[in-house]
Scaffold this motif. Structure first.
Motif, mmCIF file in Angstrom:
data_model
loop_
_atom_site.group_PDB
_atom_site.id
_atom_site.type_symbol
_atom_site.label_atom_id
_atom_site.label_comp_id
_atom_site.label_asym_id
_atom_site.label_seq_id
_atom_site.Cartn_x
_atom_site.Cartn_y
_atom_site.Cartn_z
ATOM 1 N N GLY A 3 11.100 3.532 -12.064
ATOM 2 C CA GLY A 3 9.900 3.551 -11.236
ATOM 3 C C GLY A 3 10.032 2.656 -10.026
ATOM 4 O O GLY A 3 10.789 1.676 -10.021
ATOM 5 N N VAL A 4 9.277 3.010 -8.990
ATOM 6 C CA VAL A 4 9.140 2.179 -7.795
ATOM 7 C C VAL A 4 7.658 1.861 -7.652
ATOM 8 O O VAL A 4 6.838 2.777 -7.531
ATOM 9 N N ARG A 5 7.334 0.578 -7.718
ATOM 10 C CA ARG A 5 5.934 0.159 -7.581
ATOM 11 C C ARG A 5 5.710 -0.282 -6.141
ATOM 12 O O ARG A 5 6.286 -1.274 -5.675
ATOM 13 N N LEU A 6 4.879 0.471 -5.424
ATOM 14 C CA LEU A 6 4.595 0.173 -4.029
ATOM 15 C C LEU A 6 3.439 -0.799 -3.912
ATOM 16 O O LEU A 6 2.458 -0.712 -4.662
ATOM 17 N N LEU A 7 3.517 -1.707 -2.964
ATOM 18 C CA LEU A 7 2.382 -2.546 -2.630
ATOM 19 C C LEU A 7 1.270 -1.663 -2.053
ATOM 20 O O LEU A 7 1.528 -0.515 -1.657
ATOM 21 N N ALA A 36 9.655 3.845 7.738
ATOM 22 C CA ALA A 36 9.282 3.813 9.155
ATOM 23 C C ALA A 36 8.295 2.667 9.374
ATOM 24 O O ALA A 36 7.084 2.870 9.443
ATOM 25 N N PRO A 37 8.792 1.425 9.434
ATOM 26 C CA PRO A 37 7.898 0.271 9.523
ATOM 27 C C PRO A 37 7.046 0.243 10.775
ATOM 28 O O PRO A 37 6.009 -0.433 10.811
ATOM 29 N N ASP A 38 7.455 0.989 11.805
ATOM 30 C CA ASP A 38 6.671 0.991 13.039
ATOM 31 C C ASP A 38 5.323 1.685 12.866
ATOM 32 O O ASP A 38 4.465 1.629 13.752
ATOM 33 N N ARG A 39 5.102 2.343 11.727
ATOM 34 C CA ARG A 39 3.796 2.945 11.468
ATOM 35 C C ARG A 39 2.725 1.883 11.202
ATOM 36 O O ARG A 39 1.542 2.172 11.233
ATOM 37 N N ILE A 40 3.153 0.664 10.852
ATOM 38 C CA ILE A 40 2.215 -0.384 10.459
ATOM 39 C C ILE A 40 2.449 -1.629 11.304
ATOM 40 O O ILE A 40 3.585 -2.097 11.434
ATOM 41 N N ASP A 41 1.378 -2.163 11.857
ATOM 42 C CA ASP A 41 1.435 -3.442 12.567
ATOM 43 C C ASP A 41 1.752 -4.541 11.549
ATOM 44 O O ASP A 41 1.005 -4.721 10.581
ATOM 45 N N PRO A 42 2.855 -5.287 11.710
ATOM 46 C CA PRO A 42 3.199 -6.318 10.724
ATOM 47 C C PRO A 42 2.117 -7.381 10.567
ATOM 48 O O PRO A 42 2.006 -8.004 9.507
ATOM 49 N N LYS A 43 1.302 -7.576 11.590
ATOM 50 C CA LYS A 43 0.228 -8.574 11.487
ATOM 51 C C LYS A 43 -0.792 -8.163 10.444
ATOM 52 O O LYS A 43 -1.217 -8.976 9.609
ATOM 53 N N ILE A 44 -1.187 -6.881 10.430
ATOM 54 C CA ILE A 44 -2.167 -6.426 9.439
ATOM 55 C C ILE A 44 -1.550 -6.428 8.046
ATOM 56 O O ILE A 44 -2.223 -6.717 7.049
ATOM 57 N N THR A 45 -0.240 -6.163 7.957
ATOM 58 C CA THR A 45 0.436 -6.222 6.656
ATOM 59 C C THR A 45 0.392 -7.630 6.088
ATOM 60 O O THR A 45 0.132 -7.832 4.896
ATOM 61 N N ARG A 46 0.653 -8.621 6.926
ATOM 62 C CA ARG A 46 0.613 -10.016 6.470
ATOM 63 C C ARG A 46 -0.781 -10.402 5.999
ATOM 64 O O ARG A 46 -0.948 -11.102 4.990
ATOM 65 N N VAL A 47 -1.797 -9.949 6.717
ATOM 66 C CA VAL A 47 -3.176 -10.262 6.337
ATOM 67 C C VAL A 47 -3.528 -9.598 5.010
ATOM 68 O O VAL A 47 -4.111 -10.233 4.113
ATOM 69 N N LEU A 48 -3.189 -8.336 4.861
ATOM 70 C CA LEU A 48 -3.475 -7.634 3.611
ATOM 71 C C LEU A 48 -2.703 -8.248 2.447
ATOM 72 O O LEU A 48 -3.209 -8.299 1.317
ATOM 73 N N ALA A 49 -1.479 -8.723 2.715
ATOM 74 C CA ALA A 49 -0.689 -9.362 1.661
ATOM 75 C C ALA A 49 -1.386 -10.633 1.167
ATOM 76 O O ALA A 49 -1.386 -10.925 -0.031
ATOM 77 N N LEU A 100 -4.698 -11.195 1.348
ATOM 78 C CA LEU A 100 -5.933 -10.773 0.685
ATOM 79 C C LEU A 100 -5.636 -10.280 -0.729
ATOM 80 O O LEU A 100 -6.381 -10.565 -1.673
ATOM 81 N N TYR A 101 -4.531 -9.564 -0.883
ATOM 82 C CA TYR A 101 -4.144 -9.007 -2.183
ATOM 83 C C TYR A 101 -3.488 -10.050 -3.071
ATOM 84 O O TYR A 101 -3.714 -10.091 -4.276
ATOM 85 N N GLY A 102 -2.671 -10.915 -2.487
ATOM 86 C CA GLY A 102 -1.883 -11.844 -3.278
ATOM 87 C C GLY A 102 -2.597 -13.130 -3.639
ATOM 88 O O GLY A 102 -2.227 -13.797 -4.601
ATOM 89 N N ASP A 103 -3.628 -13.492 -2.883
ATOM 90 C CA ASP A 103 -4.313 -14.759 -3.124
ATOM 91 C C ASP A 103 -5.826 -14.573 -2.998
ATOM 92 O O ASP A 103 -6.478 -15.185 -2.148
ATOM 93 N N LYS A 155 -11.354 -6.996 -4.966
ATOM 94 C CA LYS A 155 -11.870 -7.013 -6.332
ATOM 95 C C LYS A 155 -10.771 -6.661 -7.337
ATOM 96 O O LYS A 155 -10.641 -7.302 -8.390
ATOM 97 N N ILE A 156 -9.966 -5.641 -7.028
ATOM 98 C CA ILE A 156 -8.864 -5.257 -7.912
ATOM 99 C C ILE A 156 -7.843 -6.385 -8.020
ATOM 100 O O ILE A 156 -7.327 -6.681 -9.106
ATOM 101 N N ALA A 157 -7.551 -7.033 -6.890
ATOM 102 C CA ALA A 157 -6.595 -8.141 -6.903
ATOM 103 C C ALA A 157 -7.101 -9.275 -7.785
ATOM 104 O O ALA A 157 -6.341 -9.870 -8.558
ATOM 105 N N ARG A 158 -8.383 -9.582 -7.687
ATOM 106 C CA ARG A 158 -8.956 -10.656 -8.495
ATOM 107 C C ARG A 158 -8.892 -10.307 -9.980
ATOM 108 O O ARG A 158 -8.495 -11.132 -10.814
ATOM 109 N N PHE A 159 -9.242 -9.068 -10.335
ATOM 110 C CA PHE A 159 -9.165 -8.649 -11.737
ATOM 111 C C PHE A 159 -7.750 -8.810 -12.281
ATOM 112 O O PHE A 159 -7.544 -9.308 -13.392
ATOM 113 N N ASN A 160 -6.761 -8.405 -11.496
ATOM 114 C CA ASN A 160 -5.393 -8.460 -11.991
ATOM 115 C C ASN A 160 -4.869 -9.882 -12.105
ATOM 116 O O ASN A 160 -4.015 -10.163 -12.949
ATOM 117 N N GLN A 161 -5.380 -10.792 -11.286
ATOM 118 C CA GLN A 161 -5.033 -12.200 -11.470
ATOM 119 C C GLN A 161 -5.554 -12.687 -12.826
ATOM 120 O O GLN A 161 -4.852 -13.396 -13.560
#
Length: 278
Positions: free
Chosen positions: A83-87, A150-163, A165-168, A205-211
């Protein structure tokens, strides 16, 4: 049971949580797997016994979209999976298909990617069928993903912010995420939904539950009231409701199950989670 998670290579690390391998035997009538909302999506390749949901059999290669509640998978006999688990935003770097259209769905993998890439899937399935080595499987899977990447589909700044929000989720809230993103509240909500299939509130909310779930997974004897408060649940009814929605059991039942599994696997080197790494 044999289960192992591997970290992805550096180019894929911003979008892939892990690559994993599972080998186990199921018996008729038992639930093969309970899948819960964790903010991730999965690419699955399975061999041996057939896999099915409550309604239908699944192909050898399938995709699990973002989940909003628990789902059951069933099997009878020996099964082997890669399996490959995507963020949460990972699919957006691999496919131009709208992420939200896969929410709570199990679909053949070729439906997720462009026709040219989908045509490569049968060859990948055959190669994975011939290997028992997760290192070789990881090479094959990463080569396939990097061809799609194709990383150019996503602004790396928004990825860092979402990371963040999801990770902490306990120290990084939506208000800070909006401010750090440079978007307005409405723009941020729309962009988060486009990239993850979820609103920022639901992702948080999902991130908090999984923590909370992970804390109990590794510390099943932890006082539930203490755990509840640590992760921002201020009454047990709310805490229990989230567990029932996401896992189909109460926190008490979940801790009991974890202790039973720990007793079965005591001393085993056959289960390796990323959280086990130093």
């Amino acid at each position: 049971m044999n289960y192992e998670e591997r970290r992805p290579s550096a180019p894929l690390a911003p979008y892939v949580k892990c690559i994993w391998h599972l080998r186990r035997t199921y018996h008729a009538g038992e639930v093969g797997e309970v899948l819960w909302p964790d903010g991730c999506q999965e690419l699955i390749f399975h061999y041996g016994a057939s896999y099915s949901t409550a309604n239908r059999s699944l192909p050898r290669a399938f995709f699990i979209g973002m989940l909003s509640h628990f789902h059951h998978l069933y099997a009878d006999g020996e099964i082997r999976l890669f399996g490959v688990r995507l963020l949460p935003w990972g699919l957006s770097a691999l496919s131009e298909k709208p992420v939200r259209c896969f929410n709570d769905r199990f679909v053949p993998l070729q439906e997720v990617f462009a026709p040219k890439s989908a045509d490569l899937l049968p060859q990948l399935e055959r190669k994975l069928a011939d290997t028992l080595d997760i290192s070789m499987a990881q090479e094959l899977l990463e080569a396939f993903l990097l061809d799609l990447y194709a990383p150019d589909r996503i602004d790396p700044k928004i990825t860092r912010v979402l990371a963040k929000l999801y990770g902490d989720p306990m120290t990084y809230d939506i208000a800070r995420a909006v401010r750090d993103s440079g978007y307005s509240q409405r723009q941020f909500e729309r962009r988060c939904a486009e990239l993850t299939g979820l609103s920022p509130k639901r992702l948080h909310k999902i991130a908090r539950f999984n923590q909370a779930r992970l804390r109990l997974m590794f510390q099943p004897d932890l006082d539930l009231h203490e755990c509840m408060l640590e992760f921002g649940y201020y009454d047990y009814a709310h805490f229990s409701k989230d567990f029932k929605l996401c896992l189909g059991v109460t926190p008490v039942q979940y801790c009991k199950w974890v202790r039973q599994m720990a007793a079965k696997l005591h001393g085993s080197q056959d289960v390796v989670f990323l959280q086990d790494e130093p």
